[in-house]
Design an enzyme around this catalytic site. Structure first.
Site, mmCIF file in Angstrom:
data_model
loop_
_atom_site.group_PDB
_atom_site.id
_atom_site.type_symbol
_atom_site.label_atom_id
_atom_site.label_comp_id
_atom_site.label_asym_id
_atom_site.label_seq_id
_atom_site.Cartn_x
_atom_site.Cartn_y
_atom_site.Cartn_z
ATOM 1 C CG HIS A 184 -1.232 0.922 4.767
ATOM 2 N ND1 HIS A 184 -2.045 1.065 3.833
ATOM 3 C CD2 HIS A 184 -1.909 0.313 5.820
ATOM 4 C CE1 HIS A 184 -3.320 0.750 3.995
ATOM 5 N NE2 HIS A 184 -3.250 0.532 5.398
ATOM 6 C CG ASP A 246 -6.605 5.208 6.904
ATOM 7 O OD1 ASP A 246 -6.591 4.307 7.409
ATOM 8 O OD2 ASP A 246 -6.209 5.147 5.595
#
Length: 333
Positions: A184, A246
């Site tokens: 992230h 993702d």
């Protein structure tokens, strides 16, 4: 008009006029919900209906990350807490069948919670096998510390969801368990050999990992690597289901959003995922997207075909009692 090969988020508890017009125009294949989209059961159900109405697709996928533990978008006071994956792996030390039964039961309860809201896809199970010195982003989300443990309980979780009319998304392919950074925030690089990856990370395995595996492709993270998707995921692992990226807004990826979407689809992802609901970013993602067609369309249709089956009979109250007893009431609502 064909759907676009993407899954998108929205900004709040209801759709804005701009979002309604945008989703109706681009017809994304699916949507994903986060905590910013959640208030009460009635509100979530209304939002799900509103999203599907934009595309006119009655069973359009609506996803959520409802693992339990640290990753649970629906929570008290309207929804119960669930344990992280590791808690299932620590049950009944001398009886692996108990662990499988309770893991399946927990997933069946999750499916029950989601199905009444109209949510038909859960981003579970986590099939990463964590290394002791890896980043904690996976940590107790993993069911165990060996490929065998993770594969067994991950399969049980997937079975429980499907039995309740909710599709599972296995994550992350080819595996995030060795990563020493959180994708992230940064781009993890894994230097393990192909033999090591094959023996430990590929065994359990479909959401791609934004991780560079130097033994597969030293230049690109798996999400945008043809070698990772076509040679490893489709070839070595043999996964022929739908592969989604993702979240394209994660900082592990470089380039603008159109480039990220274009590269992911070119590498072999069937659909791309963008989560944060930012309209400018979503429009940029669409610049790099294409219609859902060919093998990707076949895989998407096949996945949704599982939803046509009637969920197995289920007594929610009795199931909750058994589940709470298995954990001695620790995760009771």
């Amino acid at each position: 008009m064909a759907e676009t090969a993407c899954i998108l988020g929205c900004s709040g508890l209801t759709l804005t006029a701009e979002e309604r017009a945008f989703f109706a125009d681009v017809r994304p294949w699916g949507f994903i919900l986060f905590k910013r989209n959640v208030d009460t059961p009635d509100q979530v159900r209304a939002l799900v209906d509103e999203l599907r109405a934009c595309t006119g697709i009655a069973n359009a996928p609506v996803l959520i990350d409802q693992e339990g533990g640290r990753v649970q978008r629906l929570g008290p006071p309207h929804w119960r807490r669930y344990p992280p994956g590791r808690a299932y792996g620590q049950l009944g030390a001398n009886d692996p069948l108990i662990r499988r039964e309770v893991t399946r039961l927990g997933a069946r309860l999750l499916a029950h919670d989601l199905a009444v809201l109209g949510i038909n896809v859960d981003c579970v199970p986590v099939l990463d096998v964590p290394e002791p010195d890896a980043h904690e982003v996976i940590g107790d989300r993993a069911y165990g510390a060996t490929p065998q443990e993770v594969a067994s309980l991950g399969r049980a979780a997937a079975e429980g969801l499907i039995a309740g009319g909710v599709l599972p998304v296995i994550k992350h392919i080819p595996g995030h368990g060795r990563a020493k950074a959180d994708s992230h925030l940064a781009l993890p690089v894994v230097t393990a050999s192909l033999e090591e990856l094959d023996a430990r990370d590929f065994a359990p395995l479909a959401m791609t990992a934004h991780v560079v595996y130097t033994a597969i492709d030293p230049r690109r993270p798996a999400t945008t690597s043809r070698k990772a998707i076509r040679d490893v995921m489709r070839g070595t692992i043999g996964f022929d289901g739908l592969i989604m990226s993702d979240d394209l807004s994660m900082k592990a990826l470089s380039g603008d959003f159109a480039e990220r979407a274009r590269a992911s689809l070119a590498a072999g992802c069937d659909v791309v995922l963008h989560c944060n609901g930012d309209m400018a970013e979503m429009k940029a993602v669409l610049d790099g997207c294409r219609s859902l067609a060919g093998r990707a369309k076949v895989r998407a249709t096949s996945a949704l075909g599982r939803l046509a089956k009637t969920p197995e009979p289920f007594d929610a109250e009795e199931a909750r009692a058994r589940f709470d007893a298995a954990f001695d009431g620790k995760w009771a609502a």
